[in-house]
Every structure is written in C-alpha cells, then in structure tokens.
Design a protein around this motif. Structure first.
Motif, mmCIF file in Angstrom:
data_model
loop_
_atom_site.group_PDB
_atom_site.id
_atom_site.type_symbol
_atom_site.label_atom_id
_atom_site.label_comp_id
_atom_site.label_asym_id
_atom_site.label_seq_id
_atom_site.Cartn_x
_atom_site.Cartn_y
_atom_site.Cartn_z
ATOM 1 N N TYR A 191 0.827 -1.239 0.068
ATOM 2 C CA TYR A 191 0.126 0.052 0.052
ATOM 3 C C TYR A 191 0.877 1.191 0.138
ATOM 4 C CZ TYR A 191 -3.609 -3.369 1.252
ATOM 5 O OH TYR A 191 -4.393 -4.594 1.231
ATOM 6 N N ALA A 192 2.168 1.157 -0.313
ATOM 7 C CA ALA A 192 3.041 2.290 -0.379
ATOM 8 C C ALA A 192 2.519 3.509 -1.332
ATOM 9 C CB ALA A 192 4.349 1.782 -0.419
ATOM 10 N N GLU A 193 2.113 3.175 -2.443
ATOM 11 C CA GLU A 193 1.729 3.721 -3.389
ATOM 12 C C GLU A 193 0.534 4.719 -2.881
ATOM 13 O OE1 GLU A 193 -0.650 5.634 -6.555
ATOM 14 O OE2 GLU A 193 -0.969 3.688 -5.691
ATOM 15 N N ARG A 194 -0.410 3.812 -2.373
ATOM 16 C CA ARG A 194 -1.505 4.510 -2.022
ATOM 17 C C ARG A 194 -1.452 5.348 -0.950
ATOM 18 N NH1 ARG A 194 -6.511 0.557 0.030
ATOM 19 N NH2 ARG A 194 -6.221 -0.010 -2.325
ATOM 20 N N ALA A 195 -0.569 4.814 0.003
ATOM 21 C CA ALA A 195 -0.363 5.903 0.977
ATOM 22 C C ALA A 195 0.350 7.274 1.058
ATOM 23 C CB ALA A 195 0.681 4.980 1.960
ATOM 24 N N GLU A 196 1.427 7.118 -0.256
ATOM 25 C CA GLU A 196 1.786 8.462 -0.626
ATOM 26 C C GLU A 196 1.031 9.213 -1.507
ATOM 27 O OE1 GLU A 196 4.671 11.097 -1.328
ATOM 28 O OE2 GLU A 196 4.982 9.398 -0.376
ATOM 29 N N ARG A 197 -0.034 8.743 -2.200
ATOM 30 C CA ARG A 197 -1.012 9.219 -3.045
ATOM 31 C C ARG A 197 -2.198 9.963 -2.013
ATOM 32 N NH1 ARG A 197 -5.552 6.757 -4.962
ATOM 33 N NH2 ARG A 197 -4.262 4.720 -4.867
ATOM 34 N N CYS A 198 -2.666 9.216 -1.111
ATOM 35 C CA CYS A 198 -3.892 9.573 -0.475
ATOM 36 C C CYS A 198 -3.374 10.063 1.081
ATOM 37 C CB CYS A 198 -4.951 8.346 -0.085
ATOM 38 S SG CYS A 198 -5.327 7.424 -1.666
ATOM 39 N N TYR A 199 -2.163 9.839 1.444
ATOM 40 C CA TYR A 199 -1.803 10.331 2.651
ATOM 41 C C TYR A 199 -0.288 10.799 2.615
ATOM 42 C CZ TYR A 199 -5.761 7.146 4.131
ATOM 43 O OH TYR A 199 -6.781 6.555 4.066
ATOM 44 N N PRO A 200 -0.172 12.013 2.101
ATOM 45 C CA PRO A 200 1.163 12.368 1.577
ATOM 46 C C PRO A 200 1.852 12.858 3.079
ATOM 47 C CG PRO A 200 -0.429 13.851 0.933
ATOM 48 C CD PRO A 200 -1.231 12.798 1.387
ATOM 49 N N LYS A 201 1.259 13.281 4.058
ATOM 50 C CA LYS A 201 2.084 13.766 5.293
ATOM 51 C C LYS A 201 2.462 12.376 6.052
ATOM 52 C CE LYS A 201 -0.048 17.939 5.715
ATOM 53 N NZ LYS A 201 -1.119 18.873 6.597
ATOM 54 N N GLY A 202 2.049 11.262 5.882
ATOM 55 C CA GLY A 202 2.581 10.262 6.362
ATOM 56 C C GLY A 202 1.571 8.986 6.637
ATOM 57 N N ALA A 203 1.942 7.731 7.064
ATOM 58 C CA ALA A 203 0.871 6.861 7.131
ATOM 59 C C ALA A 203 0.616 6.467 8.366
ATOM 60 C CB ALA A 203 1.208 5.525 6.455
ATOM 61 N N GLY A 204 0.482 7.494 9.213
ATOM 62 C CA GLY A 204 0.276 7.347 10.918
ATOM 63 C C GLY A 204 1.611 6.703 11.826
ATOM 64 N N GLY A 205 1.033 6.254 13.134
ATOM 65 C CA GLY A 205 1.975 5.788 13.955
ATOM 66 C C GLY A 205 1.391 4.447 14.475
ATOM 67 N N LEU A 206 0.534 3.740 13.963
ATOM 68 C CA LEU A 206 0.033 2.332 14.099
ATOM 69 C C LEU A 206 0.136 1.482 13.122
ATOM 70 C CD1 LEU A 206 -2.262 1.441 16.027
ATOM 71 C CD2 LEU A 206 -3.791 1.725 14.553
ATOM 72 N N PHE A 207 0.706 0.270 13.557
ATOM 73 C CA PHE A 207 0.939 -0.833 12.625
ATOM 74 C C PHE A 207 1.039 -1.891 13.632
ATOM 75 C CE2 PHE A 207 5.036 0.908 13.266
ATOM 76 C CZ PHE A 207 5.855 -0.068 13.706
ATOM 77 N N THR A 208 1.056 -3.196 12.750
ATOM 78 C CA THR A 208 1.333 -4.371 13.420
ATOM 79 C C THR A 208 2.626 -5.121 12.874
ATOM 80 O OG1 THR A 208 0.079 -5.772 11.748
ATOM 81 C CG2 THR A 208 -1.016 -4.782 13.895
ATOM 82 N N PHE A 209 3.335 -6.087 13.649
ATOM 83 C CA PHE A 209 4.389 -6.877 13.307
ATOM 84 C C PHE A 209 4.007 -8.065 13.624
ATOM 85 C CE2 PHE A 209 6.119 -5.067 17.022
ATOM 86 C CZ PHE A 209 6.919 -5.964 17.560
ATOM 87 N N ALA A 210 4.562 -9.223 13.022
ATOM 88 C CA ALA A 210 4.391 -10.558 13.448
ATOM 89 C C ALA A 210 5.698 -11.177 14.081
ATOM 90 C CB ALA A 210 4.152 -11.607 12.266
ATOM 91 N N VAL A 211 5.569 -11.861 15.129
ATOM 92 C CA VAL A 211 6.880 -12.288 15.733
ATOM 93 C C VAL A 211 6.945 -13.683 15.503
ATOM 94 C CG1 VAL A 211 7.795 -12.451 18.129
ATOM 95 C CG2 VAL A 211 6.715 -10.586 17.580
ATOM 96 N N LYS A 212 8.115 -14.209 15.196
ATOM 97 C CA LYS A 212 8.410 -15.516 14.830
ATOM 98 C C LYS A 212 8.491 -16.237 16.350
ATOM 99 C CE LYS A 212 11.306 -15.025 10.885
ATOM 100 N NZ LYS A 212 12.699 -15.247 10.314
ATOM 101 N N GLY A 213 7.811 -17.531 16.248
ATOM 102 C CA GLY A 213 7.320 -18.014 17.586
ATOM 103 C C GLY A 213 5.925 -17.949 17.775
ATOM 104 N N GLY A 214 5.157 -17.234 17.190
ATOM 105 C CA GLY A 214 3.691 -17.318 17.672
ATOM 106 C C GLY A 214 3.033 -16.569 18.653
ATOM 107 N N TYR A 215 2.160 -16.895 19.012
ATOM 108 C CA TYR A 215 1.174 -16.726 20.086
ATOM 109 C C TYR A 215 2.120 -16.417 21.567
ATOM 110 C CZ TYR A 215 -2.704 -16.006 23.351
ATOM 111 O OH TYR A 215 -3.734 -15.689 24.238
#
Length: 430
Positions: free
Chosen positions: A329-353
């Motif tokens: 979604y990098a292109e969409r973020a640059e086009r629709c949210y040019p000041k930045g994509a916010g401060g919220l995201f997720t990441f997946a940790v190896k090892g699961g739950y």
C-alpha cells in the motif's frame, strides 16, 4: 476568531472555535461545569425548545466548552458542523442513528477495530440493523454488497490494528453511485494526515480519546458532517427528510439545509441517547489538539524508523506499516496520505502466540494497554485482547492473527524505542 479560510492548520488547531470568555476575558476556554442554563424569559425558552434559536438549554444537549471543541474539530476536518459525545463507540452509534431503521444495513470494511466489528456484527442487531463486511480493495464486491436496504458505507482511513490505508476516493465513488453516505473513522489518521471530505466522504467519526487528545486522560467521540450529502434525494433517510413528530412536523433537511444532520444529532441523538461528552473531557481534548500537528509529525517520523528496523530484524516475520517502501500500500499511502501513514501498525513475531506474550511482558518503555494515539508508545496483543471476541477467521481478516502484536508509536526518542524492542525480542524468541 473570524471565519477565514486562509488560516493554516497549525493556527486553526489552536484558535478555531475559541474566543476570549465574555465574562472574564479568560484566554483559555473555560470548563463550563454546569448542568443547566438560565433562560432570558419564557419566550426565549420556547424558542430554544422549538429549535427556532440556537443556544444552551441543558448540558446533555449543549455545553459551551464542548461547543468550542465541536467547532474546532469541524473546522480542522473541513466540515460544517460536529457533535461530540462520550466515546468513539458512542460516535459510531450516533453517526448511524439518523440513517438506519429496522431492516436496514451498513456495508463495512473487513479491516476495522475489533470492538467496531463486534458492535456492528452483534450489538446493532438489537436495533434491527445489520452489517455486511467487505474487503474495500474489492470494489466490485462492495458494489454487490450494497442493496436497497443499505443506508451507509463505513470504513477507517488508517485501519486499526494493521495500519491499512483506505482509498477513500474509490470507495466514496461507489457509495455516491448507490446514493448512500460514506462514513470514515478518521481516528488513526486525524485531520492532519487525512481530510476524508476532500476525498469524497460524507461523514467522519473520531474517537477523540486517541490522537486528538493525545495524552491518555479522557474518553470521547465526535461525528462530523461535510454538509454535502442530499438527504432529500430519496426516501431512504426519513429522519432527516420527512416530518419529525417530536418537533411538530419540522423537516430537518428542509429547515436546516447543510446543518440538518448536525442539528438532528443534537436535538434527537443527544436528547434521546444521552451519550454526552462532559466539559472537562472537552477541555482536555482542546488542549491536546493545540499540539496535534507537532505530535503527528513525530509519530510518523518515529514509526518509519521503528518499522524499518523491525522489517530488517530476522526475529520478525513481517511488518504492516504502509509507510514502508516494501508495503503493498506504499503507493496508495503516498497518494492519499502524503504527510505520512500514521503511527499505528502491526508486526508478526516468529514463535507465534507465546512469543508475542513474552514480548509484551518484557518491554520496558512500551506500555501494555488497550489504547492507541498516546504520546507514549503502546503495545497490545490483539488476538488475546481487543479482538478476542472474533473468530480466528475474523481475526486474520482484521490483521490481528495470533502471531501479531499492534504498536502505537509515541513521540519518545526512536533509538530508545528500538532498543526496548530489541531486548524484548531477544527474550521472546530465545
């Protein structure tokens, strides 16, 4: 403050809606901690109750401190009016209340906060309403989901928890063609990063609890009206276009024009649902908004650094931040949210739950809380908390699988945040 369209965002976030207190000259907006207001005379009271004059009756409906906040948020969003209420969840019900009726449905994005999914899939059934969930990247599926009983389309600008960025203009075009309003939850983006009305949305909702307040002190919500939707174009919205029995047959859209939805939110919504924002909460939020642009710049700057570091770390499977060049979604973020994509995201940790649980427990700077948008960096394991009530399939669709943690990046030193994540990942994946 004079109504001037030329003021910049940084000026408006401090001054919009605020005027020196007429009684004392106080520069900061006072907390009007009062239940009721004295009428000038009997005729004045009657005019207020008949909606013939704007003013203050009772603080369930209107309050001077809350009124300043409403005007400020509406100005920052580019709307004509706003109604503040007790929480973001309250704002969602307030937003739908004038539109829906028994047998009606809302078409919603699959990428929503877990509490919203529960509210839409379970709780609103008690009103006789229903929700259909659709991947907003599939515009054909969105078109097919909208039927004769659809009264709104609902999505988040930057979705919680995964930071997915919605192409608001594309979704708005579909909603417009169907003759229904698009409601955008702009909590995660704020009007600094995204102004949904400029991309075609009709209504905006906020959990003011989050970035607008920015300090984790009070809950609140807000519904903002663009003033552009034609509520009388069809018979789908009788609450706004047809005679209102409680006001002697008054037609809100005919009487109030672009402000019809806002007046209905106060005169009917707050009157009967009672989801009132208290004046102290409004005061805290007003003070938070004064630094909104400065904070959002730092949130974005830090999020980019932390996300890039996580993406390069072998203990991490993937990162969902749309501000990364590798994001789909990098292109969409640059086009629709040019000041930045916010401060919220997720990441997946190896090892699961289990690794996610260990990570959360090992962090020192990050706070493990069910919140986002604080000046402090926050983390949560959504699958065991905010999205716990959802099925595994719904969790995956929402980007909250068992191996995923959500982070809300604060405004601390980015190097300190990275060091904290580093030591916690070491313990989690040892």
């Amino acid at each position: 403050m004079s109504d001037t369209p030329n003021y910049g965002f940084d000026t408006l976030q401090i001054h919009a809606g605020a005027r020196p207190d007429p009684a004392t000259g106080a520069r900061q907006t006072p907390i009007y901690q009062t239940t009721a207001y004295v009428f000038r005379d009997a005729d004045h009271a009657a005019a207020l109750f008949n909606l013939q004059e704007v003013g203050y009756i009772y603080s369930r409906l209107t309050n001077p401190t809350v009124a300043v906040l409403q005007e400020r948020i509406a100005t920052l969003e580019g709307g004509v009016g706003a109604v503040c209420c007790s929480s973001g969840h309250a704002a969602q019900i307030m937003a739908l209340f004038p539109l829906m009726g028994p047998g009606c449905n809302v078409v919603a994005s699959t990428r929503l906060y877990g509490g919203t999914v529960t509210q839409f899939s379970q709780t609103i059934k008690r009103f006789g309403w229903s929700a259909k969930f659709v991947d907003f990247d599939d515009l054909d599926a969105l078109r097919e989901a909208i039927d004769d009983n659809t009264r709104a389309v609902f999505g988040e600008s930057i979705a919680n928890p995964g930071g997915y960025v919605t192409d608001i203009r594309a979704v708005a075009d579909v909603a417009d063609a169907a003759g229904v309003p698009l409601i955008i939850d702009n909590t995660s983006a704020t009007p600094y990063l995204c102004r949904p009305f400029e991309q075609g949305a009709s209504l905006v909702v906020h959990s003011t609890t989050k970035y607008l307040t920015g300090n984790g002190t009070v809950t609140g919500g807000c519904v903002v009206d663009s003033g552009r939707f034609d509520w009388s174009a069809s018979d789908k919205f009788p609450s706004l276009s047809a005679p209102e029995p409680a006001y002697h047959g008054l037609k809100f859209h005919e009487t109030f024009g672009p402000l019809a939805y806002t007046f209905h939110g106060i005169a009917i919504g707050l009157r009967d649902l009672g989801m009132t924002m208290n004046p102290q909460a409004a005061h805290y939020t007003l003070m938070g908004i004064e630094t909104l642009s400065l904070r959002m710049q730092r949130h974005v700057e830090n999020a980019k650094q932390v996300a890039a570091w996580l993406e390069a770390d072998p203990r991490v499977d993937y990162v969902t931040y749309a501000g990364l060049p590798s994001s789909p979604y990098a292109e969409r973020a640059e086009r629709c949210y040019p000041k930045g994509a916010g401060g919220l995201f997720t990441f997946a940790v190896k090892g699961g739950y289990e690794a996610c649980v260990k990570l959360v427990n090992a962090l020192e700077i990050f706070s493990h809380v069910a919140n986002l948008g604080d000046a402090r960096s926050l983390i949560i394991h959504s699958a065991s908390t905010t999205h716990r009530q959802l099925t595994p399939e719904q969790q995956e669709a929402a980007g909250a699988g068992p191996n995923v943690v959500r982070v809300s990046i604060g405004i601390e030193d980015a190097d300190d945040l990275i060091a904290d994540l580093d030591q916690a990942l070491t313990k989690a994946t040892a």
